[in-house]
Design an enzyme around this catalytic site. Structure first.
Site, PDB file in Angstrom:
ATOM      1  N   GLN A   1     -45.130   1.136   6.643  1.00  0.00           N
ATOM      2  CA  GLN A   1     -44.968   1.629   5.272  1.00  0.00           C
ATOM      3  C   GLN A   1     -44.308   0.572   4.375  1.00  0.00           C
ATOM      4  OE1 GLN A   1     -46.074   4.114   3.625  1.00  0.00           O
ATOM      5  NE2 GLN A   1     -44.855   3.807   1.781  1.00  0.00           N
TER       6      GLN A   1
ATOM      7  N   GLY B   1     -47.637 -12.175  13.067  1.00  0.00           N
ATOM      8  CA  GLY B   1     -46.671 -12.746  14.015  1.00  0.00           C
ATOM      9  C   GLY B   1     -45.260 -12.820  13.452  1.00  0.00           C
TER      10      GLY B   1
ATOM     11  N   GLU C   1     -38.451  -5.863  14.652  1.00  0.00           N
ATOM     12  CA  GLU C   1     -38.348  -4.480  15.109  1.00  0.00           C
ATOM     13  C   GLU C   1     -39.355  -3.554  14.406  1.00  0.00           C
ATOM     14  OE1 GLU C   1     -36.880  -3.423  17.684  1.00  0.00           O
ATOM     15  OE2 GLU C   1     -37.169  -1.285  17.271  1.00  0.00           O
TER      16      GLU C   1
ATOM     17  N   HIS D   1     -42.516  -4.363  13.653  1.00  0.00           N
ATOM     18  CA  HIS D   1     -43.735  -4.458  14.475  1.00  0.00           C
ATOM     19  C   HIS D   1     -43.547  -3.725  15.805  1.00  0.00           C
ATOM     20  CE1 HIS D   1     -43.796  -8.336  12.058  1.00  0.00           C
ATOM     21  NE2 HIS D   1     -44.950  -7.782  11.702  1.00  0.00           N
TER      22      HIS D   1
END
Lengths: 283, 283
Positions: free
Chosen positions: B148, B31, B35, B37
């Site tokens: 990444q 949560g 940006e 996610h």
């Protein structure tokens, strides 16, 4: 009956069955099949459309001083039994197919794995949990079948699959015994004639415990000592453990109530035999 | 968009989607979405029919002295972002729903989990592997999306799923950065204004390394020392590690070749920031 050795081919075959709406039953074994395994295969045959039998002697669940190398194997005899029991797929992979170079992942069920057989076989149940999870992910069965003879294994595997939210039903089927009561086990093949004769004392001791409980005995220590005495008097077996435990979480019980699992492990020569019964105790 | 809090209801909803032939994409998060996610959710939207976002601050991956209690949370803002990115299901379970009383099972990826962040965060990647396997088993996605930015996590999760034969495709998407280069992270919210200004040195140092390599430098030690010097000179950040490692197995590299992952972890106040780049080295 198909004999499949690669994971890729197994997935492909299973996917085809699933695509046509078939349900899958799975019986994981280390081979050298006996009537205990046959009873699992027969139950699968009754429950589902396709029965998958895996035969894999899993190095991960053997300690360095254990019997990995000498574990009995007879794939030809296993094939005959599987065919007779209407198995659809035998999955018979190599060690490299299951544990390719660079394999690093391990699954462990705390606490349950450290009790009973886990004490004398450190790492054993981690190896069992890891291979069963891998096999279940490969086969993706609706139902998996295990034998009650390996009571601790059944508790640990069921708990692992539940904890990791693996959507498979687990059925534990009763121990199948020889005519004289000895629990069937691939490792019975290690027994000399004398050891084989003496080994019936294990089931006899479990039954003595059952009778004691039926007659009102509720103290675990008394029951365990009675069993130990019988085993020591009637055999040259070396007791690893005899315990009364909670059938769900394997915790040690002092005063018997509810559902009690009476478990034992005894060495006869190079065969380490295990057996157990579940007794429902009336209050 | 559905918000689901129970595993049972999640399974039921997913089963319905799967029954009608829909493909499932999964983005697991803790949560406090940003940006980074959002880029994962958008990719899922492009690839598959149904996008599932999980929001779960996983206690198992926090050490006793770490920021579990203060980890930033804002479910209302997360819902808005999820809606904007066309998420179909937010899975937002309680800790008890994921780890019911008596939970005992742990998954561990040896070696990879003990390196880099694993050294200063013992147990962290065991917690990550365990919760991701559970979530993947619950959601049963066709594709899972990871960032990444958490390079080591991506390597470990991919390896765990491969080792355990979990049939899910994993896509690792590029790190999303602020305009000045700082890698987006929920933990950036811990930074003071000064720390926030100084933290851009991390990406600057990674870029300096890239330039050095482009100019022919092949000695890892030289590159790492150059980065450390820059970070120490331009910030009050406390370096946890800077390393050049093999991008596949995280092993330490002395002389750079092939695909090199340059990774770092630096503390700014109570924020422990990580960042990395992958550099393809021309022979």
């Amino acid at each position: 009956m198909k004999i499949i050795t690669s994971v890729k081919s197994l997935r492909h075959t299973i996917d085809k069955f699933k695509g046509s709406g078939k349900t899958i039953g799975f019986v994981p074994t280390m081979g050298f099949l006996h009537e205990g395994h046959a009873s699992l295969l027969r139950q699968s045959g009754r429950d589902v459309d396709v029965t998958v039998l895996s035969i894999f002697v899993n190095p991960l669940q053997f300690g360095p001083a254990e019997d990995l190398k000498n574990y009995p194997r007879d794939i030809k005899k296993d094939e005959l039994l599987a065919k007779k029991e209407n198995v659809d797929i035998i999955f018979y992979p190599s060690v490299d197919e299951i544990y390719p170079t660079g394999f690093l992942t391990h699954v462990y069920v705390d606490d349950l794995s450290d009790r009973l057989c886990g004490k004398s076989r450190p790492g054993h149940f981690g190896g069992v949990a890891t291979v069963v999870l891998k096999l279940v992910n490969m086969v993706d069965p609706d139902v998996m079948y295990l034998g009650q003879k390996d009571a601790q294994q059944a508790v640990i595997v069921r708990k692992m699959l539940q904890d990791l939210n693996v959507p498979v039903k687990v059925k534990i089927l009763p121990t199948v015994r020889e005519a004289d009561g000895l629990a069937m086990s691939s490792r019975n093949s290690y027994l000399s004639l004398r050891e084989r004769r003496e080994a019936i004392v294990l089931y006899k001791a479990l039954n003595q415990a059952k009778t004691l409980i039926k007659n009102g005995e509720r103290t675990a220590k008394t029951i365990v000592l009675g069993m130990a005495k019988m085993i020591q008097e009637e055999s040259q077996g070396i007791i690893d453990y005899i315990q009364c435990v909670n059938a769900q979480n394997l915790s040690v019980i002092d005063v018997l109530k509810n559902e009690v699992l009476i478990v034992l492990a005894v060495k006869f020569g190079r065969a380490r035999l295990i057996d157990n019964i579940i007794v429902r105790v009336n209050e």
